[in-house]
Design a protein around this motif. Structure first.
Motif, PDB file in Angstrom:
ATOM      1  N   ASP A 119       0.842  -1.197   0.000  1.00 37.37           N
ATOM      2  CA  ASP A 119       0.000   0.000   0.000  1.00 37.37           C
ATOM      3  C   ASP A 119       0.878   1.248   0.000  1.00 37.37           C
ATOM      4  OD1 ASP A 119      -2.273  -1.535   0.097  1.00 37.37           O
ATOM      5  OD2 ASP A 119      -2.457  -1.438   2.281  1.00 37.37           O
ATOM      6  N   ARG A 120       0.446   2.246  -0.708  1.00 37.46           N
ATOM      7  CA  ARG A 120       1.192   3.498  -0.718  1.00 37.46           C
ATOM      8  C   ARG A 120       1.157   4.140   0.667  1.00 37.46           C
ATOM      9  NH1 ARG A 120       2.489   5.098  -5.872  1.00 37.46           N
ATOM     10  NH2 ARG A 120       1.349   3.985  -7.508  1.00 37.46           N
ATOM     11  N   VAL A 121       2.236   4.791   1.006  1.00 34.95           N
ATOM     12  CA  VAL A 121       2.327   5.492   2.285  1.00 34.95           C
ATOM     13  C   VAL A 121       2.079   6.977   2.033  1.00 34.95           C
ATOM     14  CG1 VAL A 121       3.792   6.075   4.247  1.00 34.95           C
ATOM     15  CG2 VAL A 121       3.969   3.817   3.188  1.00 34.95           C
ATOM     16  N   MET A 122       1.065   7.511   2.691  1.00 35.65           N
ATOM     17  CA  MET A 122       0.710   8.911   2.508  1.00 35.65           C
ATOM     18  C   MET A 122       1.839   9.811   2.997  1.00 35.65           C
ATOM     19  SD  MET A 122      -2.679  10.786   4.028  1.00 35.65           S
ATOM     20  CE  MET A 122      -2.937  12.557   3.930  1.00 35.65           C
ATOM     21  N   PRO A 123       2.300  10.761   2.173  1.00 36.42           N
ATOM     22  CA  PRO A 123       3.347  11.683   2.633  1.00 36.42           C
ATOM     23  C   PRO A 123       2.893  12.471   3.859  1.00 36.42           C
ATOM     24  CG  PRO A 123       3.046  11.844   0.255  1.00 36.42           C
ATOM     25  CD  PRO A 123       1.912  11.015   0.774  1.00 36.42           C
ATOM     26  N   GLU A 124       3.836  12.843   4.676  1.00 33.46           N
ATOM     27  CA  GLU A 124       3.523  13.623   5.875  1.00 33.46           C
ATOM     28  C   GLU A 124       2.920  14.975   5.478  1.00 33.46           C
ATOM     29  OE1 GLU A 124       5.943  15.648   9.650  1.00 33.46           O
ATOM     30  OE2 GLU A 124       6.961  14.299   8.247  1.00 33.46           O
ATOM     31  N   LEU A 125       1.875  15.365   6.183  1.00 32.59           N
ATOM     32  CA  LEU A 125       1.247  16.655   5.914  1.00 32.59           C
ATOM     33  C   LEU A 125       1.993  17.734   6.685  1.00 32.59           C
ATOM     34  CD1 LEU A 125      -0.970  18.399   4.695  1.00 32.59           C
ATOM     35  CD2 LEU A 125      -2.451  17.757   6.621  1.00 32.59           C
ATOM     36  N   LEU A 126       2.702  18.586   5.960  1.00 30.50           N
ATOM     37  CA  LEU A 126       3.486  19.659   6.571  1.00 30.50           C
ATOM     38  C   LEU A 126       2.717  20.975   6.510  1.00 30.50           C
ATOM     39  CD1 LEU A 126       7.039  18.981   5.086  1.00 30.50           C
ATOM     40  CD2 LEU A 126       6.177  18.320   7.343  1.00 30.50           C
ATOM     41  N   PRO A 127       2.825  21.803   7.540  1.00 27.68           N
ATOM     42  CA  PRO A 127       2.270  23.154   7.459  1.00 27.68           C
ATOM     43  C   PRO A 127       3.140  24.015   6.552  1.00 27.68           C
ATOM     44  CG  PRO A 127       3.480  22.886   9.499  1.00 27.68           C
ATOM     45  CD  PRO A 127       3.478  21.540   8.835  1.00 27.68           C
ATOM     46  N   LEU A 128       2.671  25.214   6.260  1.00 27.03           N
ATOM     47  CA  LEU A 128       3.447  26.090   5.381  1.00 27.03           C
ATOM     48  C   LEU A 128       4.848  26.352   5.918  1.00 27.03           C
ATOM     49  CD1 LEU A 128       0.846  28.765   4.190  1.00 27.03           C
ATOM     50  CD2 LEU A 128       2.041  27.063   2.796  1.00 27.03           C
ATOM     51  N   ALA A 129       4.952  26.524   7.228  1.00 28.32           N
ATOM     52  CA  ALA A 129       6.272  26.773   7.819  1.00 28.32           C
ATOM     53  C   ALA A 129       7.188  25.578   7.585  1.00 28.32           C
ATOM     54  CB  ALA A 129       6.128  27.063   9.309  1.00 28.32           C
ATOM     55  N   GLY A 130       6.629  24.377   7.683  1.00 23.37           N
ATOM     56  CA  GLY A 130       7.435  23.190   7.431  1.00 23.37           C
ATOM     57  C   GLY A 130       7.882  23.091   5.993  1.00 23.37           C
ATOM     58  N   ARG A 138       8.471  25.638   3.986  1.00 19.83           N
ATOM     59  CA  ARG A 138       9.511  26.643   3.762  1.00 19.83           C
ATOM     60  C   ARG A 138      10.843  26.232   4.380  1.00 19.83           C
ATOM     61  NH1 ARG A 138       5.118  30.272   5.576  1.00 19.83           N
ATOM     62  NH2 ARG A 138       4.039  31.070   3.722  1.00 19.83           N
ATOM     63  N   ALA A 139      10.794  25.390   5.389  1.00 15.95           N
ATOM     64  CA  ALA A 139      12.019  24.975   6.066  1.00 15.95           C
ATOM     65  C   ALA A 139      12.774  23.894   5.306  1.00 15.95           C
ATOM     66  CB  ALA A 139      11.681  24.478   7.478  1.00 15.95           C
ATOM     67  N   LEU A 140      12.142  23.283   4.313  1.00 19.66           N
ATOM     68  CA  LEU A 140      12.807  22.216   3.563  1.00 19.66           C
ATOM     69  C   LEU A 140      13.883  22.796   2.651  1.00 19.66           C
ATOM     70  CD1 LEU A 140       9.750  20.023   2.465  1.00 19.66           C
ATOM     71  CD2 LEU A 140      11.370  19.533   4.308  1.00 19.66           C
ATOM     72  N   SER A 141      14.980  22.058   2.499  1.00 18.30           N
ATOM     73  CA  SER A 141      15.984  22.433   1.514  1.00 18.30           C
ATOM     74  C   SER A 141      15.419  22.213   0.118  1.00 18.30           C
ATOM     75  CB  SER A 141      17.246  21.586   1.701  1.00 18.30           C
ATOM     76  OG  SER A 141      16.966  20.223   1.414  1.00 18.30           O
ATOM     77  N   LEU A 142      16.076  22.756  -0.899  1.00 17.04           N
ATOM     78  CA  LEU A 142      15.585  22.600  -2.266  1.00 17.04           C
ATOM     79  C   LEU A 142      15.480  21.138  -2.685  1.00 17.04           C
ATOM     80  CD1 LEU A 142      17.314  25.574  -4.139  1.00 17.04           C
ATOM     81  CD2 LEU A 142      14.906  25.329  -3.503  1.00 17.04           C
ATOM     82  N   PRO A 143      16.509  20.301  -2.443  1.00 18.00           N
ATOM     83  CA  PRO A 143      16.365  18.889  -2.804  1.00 18.00           C
ATOM     84  C   PRO A 143      15.249  18.196  -2.018  1.00 18.00           C
ATOM     85  CG  PRO A 143      18.677  19.450  -2.499  1.00 18.00           C
ATOM     86  CD  PRO A 143      17.885  20.611  -1.988  1.00 18.00           C
ATOM     87  N   ALA A 144      15.151  18.528  -0.716  1.00 21.00           N
ATOM     88  CA  ALA A 144      14.106  17.909   0.102  1.00 21.00           C
ATOM     89  C   ALA A 144      12.721  18.343  -0.371  1.00 21.00           C
ATOM     90  CB  ALA A 144      14.310  18.267   1.572  1.00 21.00           C
ATOM     91  N   TYR A 175       9.770  15.923  -1.776  1.00 18.73           N
ATOM     92  CA  TYR A 175       8.468  15.949  -1.105  1.00 18.73           C
ATOM     93  C   TYR A 175       7.352  16.243  -2.098  1.00 18.73           C
ATOM     94  CZ  TYR A 175       4.846  17.426   2.227  1.00 18.73           C
ATOM     95  OH  TYR A 175       3.681  17.557   2.949  1.00 18.73           O
ATOM     96  N   ASP A 176       7.573  17.211  -2.973  1.00 20.71           N
ATOM     97  CA  ASP A 176       6.550  17.554  -3.962  1.00 20.71           C
ATOM     98  C   ASP A 176       6.330  16.410  -4.957  1.00 20.71           C
ATOM     99  OD1 ASP A 176       6.127  19.951  -2.770  1.00 20.71           O
ATOM    100  OD2 ASP A 176       7.195  21.153  -4.264  1.00 20.71           O
ATOM    101  N   ARG A 177       7.393  15.719  -5.312  1.00 12.34           N
ATOM    102  CA  ARG A 177       7.228  14.561  -6.205  1.00 12.34           C
ATOM    103  C   ARG A 177       6.408  13.477  -5.510  1.00 12.34           C
ATOM    104  NH1 ARG A 177       8.412  11.751 -10.524  1.00 12.34           N
ATOM    105  NH2 ARG A 177       8.716   9.500 -10.337  1.00 12.34           N
ATOM    106  N   ALA A 178       6.706  13.219  -4.244  1.00 12.78           N
ATOM    107  CA  ALA A 178       5.943  12.216  -3.505  1.00 12.78           C
ATOM    108  C   ALA A 178       4.462  12.595  -3.454  1.00 12.78           C
ATOM    109  CB  ALA A 178       6.505  12.060  -2.093  1.00 12.78           C
ATOM    110  N   ARG A 179       4.185  13.882  -3.299  1.00 14.63           N
ATOM    111  CA  ARG A 179       2.786  14.334  -3.265  1.00 14.63           C
ATOM    112  C   ARG A 179       2.131  14.207  -4.641  1.00 14.63           C
ATOM    113  NH1 ARG A 179       1.834  19.962  -0.539  1.00 14.63           N
ATOM    114  NH2 ARG A 179       3.636  20.649  -1.763  1.00 14.63           N
ATOM    115  N   ARG A 180       2.887  14.489  -5.699  1.00 19.13           N
ATOM    116  CA  ARG A 180       2.320  14.358  -7.046  1.00 19.13           C
ATOM    117  C   ARG A 180       1.900  12.919  -7.320  1.00 19.13           C
ATOM    118  NH1 ARG A 180       6.773  17.629  -8.553  1.00 19.13           N
ATOM    119  NH2 ARG A 180       7.802  15.853  -9.542  1.00 19.13           N
ATOM    120  N   VAL A 181       2.776  11.989  -6.967  1.00 15.04           N
ATOM    121  CA  VAL A 181       2.463  10.572  -7.178  1.00 15.04           C
ATOM    122  C   VAL A 181       1.283  10.148  -6.301  1.00 15.04           C
ATOM    123  CG1 VAL A 181       3.345   8.225  -6.932  1.00 15.04           C
ATOM    124  CG2 VAL A 181       4.823  10.010  -7.876  1.00 15.04           C
TER     125      VAL A 181
END
Length: 380
Positions: free
Chosen positions: A31-42, A44-50, A54-60
């Motif tokens: 079963d697919r694992v739902m990506p963690e739901l981050l708030p806006l602050a979270g 913004r805190a991610l590095s560019l690669p991260a 994360y966005d790719r995981a959400r797209r899939v």
């Protein structure tokens, strides 16, 4: 799970269900694992690669939200279990077939594949991955048809599922006999024939097709599960053909017709079902600005008008809306964003009439009593 981790999963985007290896990937994939739901602050805190990961995981994730256990899916599965489990007759008796006949966009193929996956897993759990003779056990064979498919093409598709080297040569009968040997050796119990409306149905072909399915029902130890559009109109259940041939009657007498209905909102129970569907989808969305009731309260009428109650159109709109919400930074769904998202042509063509009825208060998608942002457990 961290926000940057990509869950392990087979590359299902590359599979083809025309071959047993692709079917096995689908059945055994975790079963697919739902990506963690981050708030806006979270976010913004991610590095560019991260953030990219994360966005790719959400797209899939958003592209693969289903299947959702709707009342339609649950009812169809119950009927299918009744029929398949009752088809335990001895080999000298033909088994009853099933035809799931419904308009496009109602989730019939998704529902059937979900059932076939459950059936496959149950059979393997009960009987093991290998037969007594040491062959791989394949409880399900799935054949998807293409435009203008004939009987030889159909037999070849069954054989090609197993990767048999003899699928490229031989007569229709010879290829069919090889397919029968594969079915017997691998103890196939369910044959799913998707897009049956692509078969040639005109004139004498309808009788030939009906006779071929009769042959499969008599000689193959399987339940035939057809999926298609307008099967009754194409003569699958007919008593006679245009020449008065009654051979079609036997297929009709042996086939149970099932369907999948769209969501409706004319009765209170129907409105509750629609609300529960939207709440179930809500709980699966990974958008930083999402909130309880975003779909079920604030977009209920809008989404019904845009989808006209067809779950395929609804899931397409929500999926594309989520992709735009992530890409633009909106991180939520609302009418302003969704107005920019294109949906399928049939849904868009029917939209105006439904919108007019909703605007005139002749229809509403909202049940009279509902707690904001809450759903019955069975609706998820």
């Amino acid at each position: 799970m961290s926000a940057t981790a990509v869950p392990p999963r087979s590359r299902l985007d590359n599979l083809t269900l025309a071959h047993k290896e692709g079917w096995r990937q689908l059945v055994l994939a975790p079963d697919r694992v739902m990506p963690e739901l981050l708030p806006l602050a979270g976010l913004r805190a991610l590095s560019l690669p991260a953030r990219a990961a994360y966005d790719r995981a959400r797209r899939v994730w958003h592209a693969n939200l289903g299947p959702i256990k709707t009342p339609q899916l649950a009812a169809l599965h119950e009927d299918l279990w009744d029929i398949v489990d009752s088809n335990l007759q001895d080999g000298d008796k033909a088994k009853g077939a099933v035809a799931v006949d419904a308009f496009p966009g109602l989730g019939k193929t998704t529902a059937v594949l979900s059932f076939a996956k459950q059936f496959h897993l149950r059979e393997i759990a009960e009987a093991g991955p290998f037969t007594e003779d040491g062959h791989e056990r394949w409880p399900v064979c799935r054949v998807g048809l293409t435009g203008n498919t004939g009987m030889k093409d159909f037999n070849r598709a069954m054989l090609d599922f197993f990767g048999h080297p003899g699928e490229a040569r031989g007569t229709t009968t010879q290829i069919g006999e090889r397919a029968l040997d594969c079915f017997l050796s691998c103890e196939v119990r369910l044959l799913v024939v998707d897009d049956l409306h692509f078969l040639r149905w005109r004139n004498r072909s309808a009788t030939e097709i009906s006779n071929h399915f009769k042959y499969i029902a008599n000689e193959f130890p399987v339940t035939l599960l057809f999926v298609g559009v307008g099967l009754a109109e194409r003569g699958l259940f007919g008593e006679v053909d245009s020449d008065g041939d009654e051979s079609l009657a036997q297929t009709g007498r042996r086939t149970t017709a099932l369907t999948v209905e769209p969501f409706m909102i004319r009765r209170e129970e129907q409105r509750r079902d629609w609300r529960n569907l939207l709440l179930a989808i809500e709980q699966r969305l990974v958008l930083a600005n999402s909130y309880p009731g975003m779909l079920a309260d604030d977009l209920s009428d809008y989404l019904f008008a845009r989808s006209t109650g067809h779950i395929g159109s609804l899931m397409t709109l929500v999926n594309r809306g989520c992709q735009r919400a992530i890409r633009t930074g909106a991180e939520r769904l609302d009418t302003k964003l969704l107005d920019q998202v294109k949906n399928d042509a049939a849904a868009e063509a029917a939209r105006t009439h439904v919108e007019a009825s909703l605007a005139a208060k002749r229809l509403t998608s909202r049940p009279k009593r509902s707690g904001r942002g809450t759903a019955r457990k069975e609706g998820t």
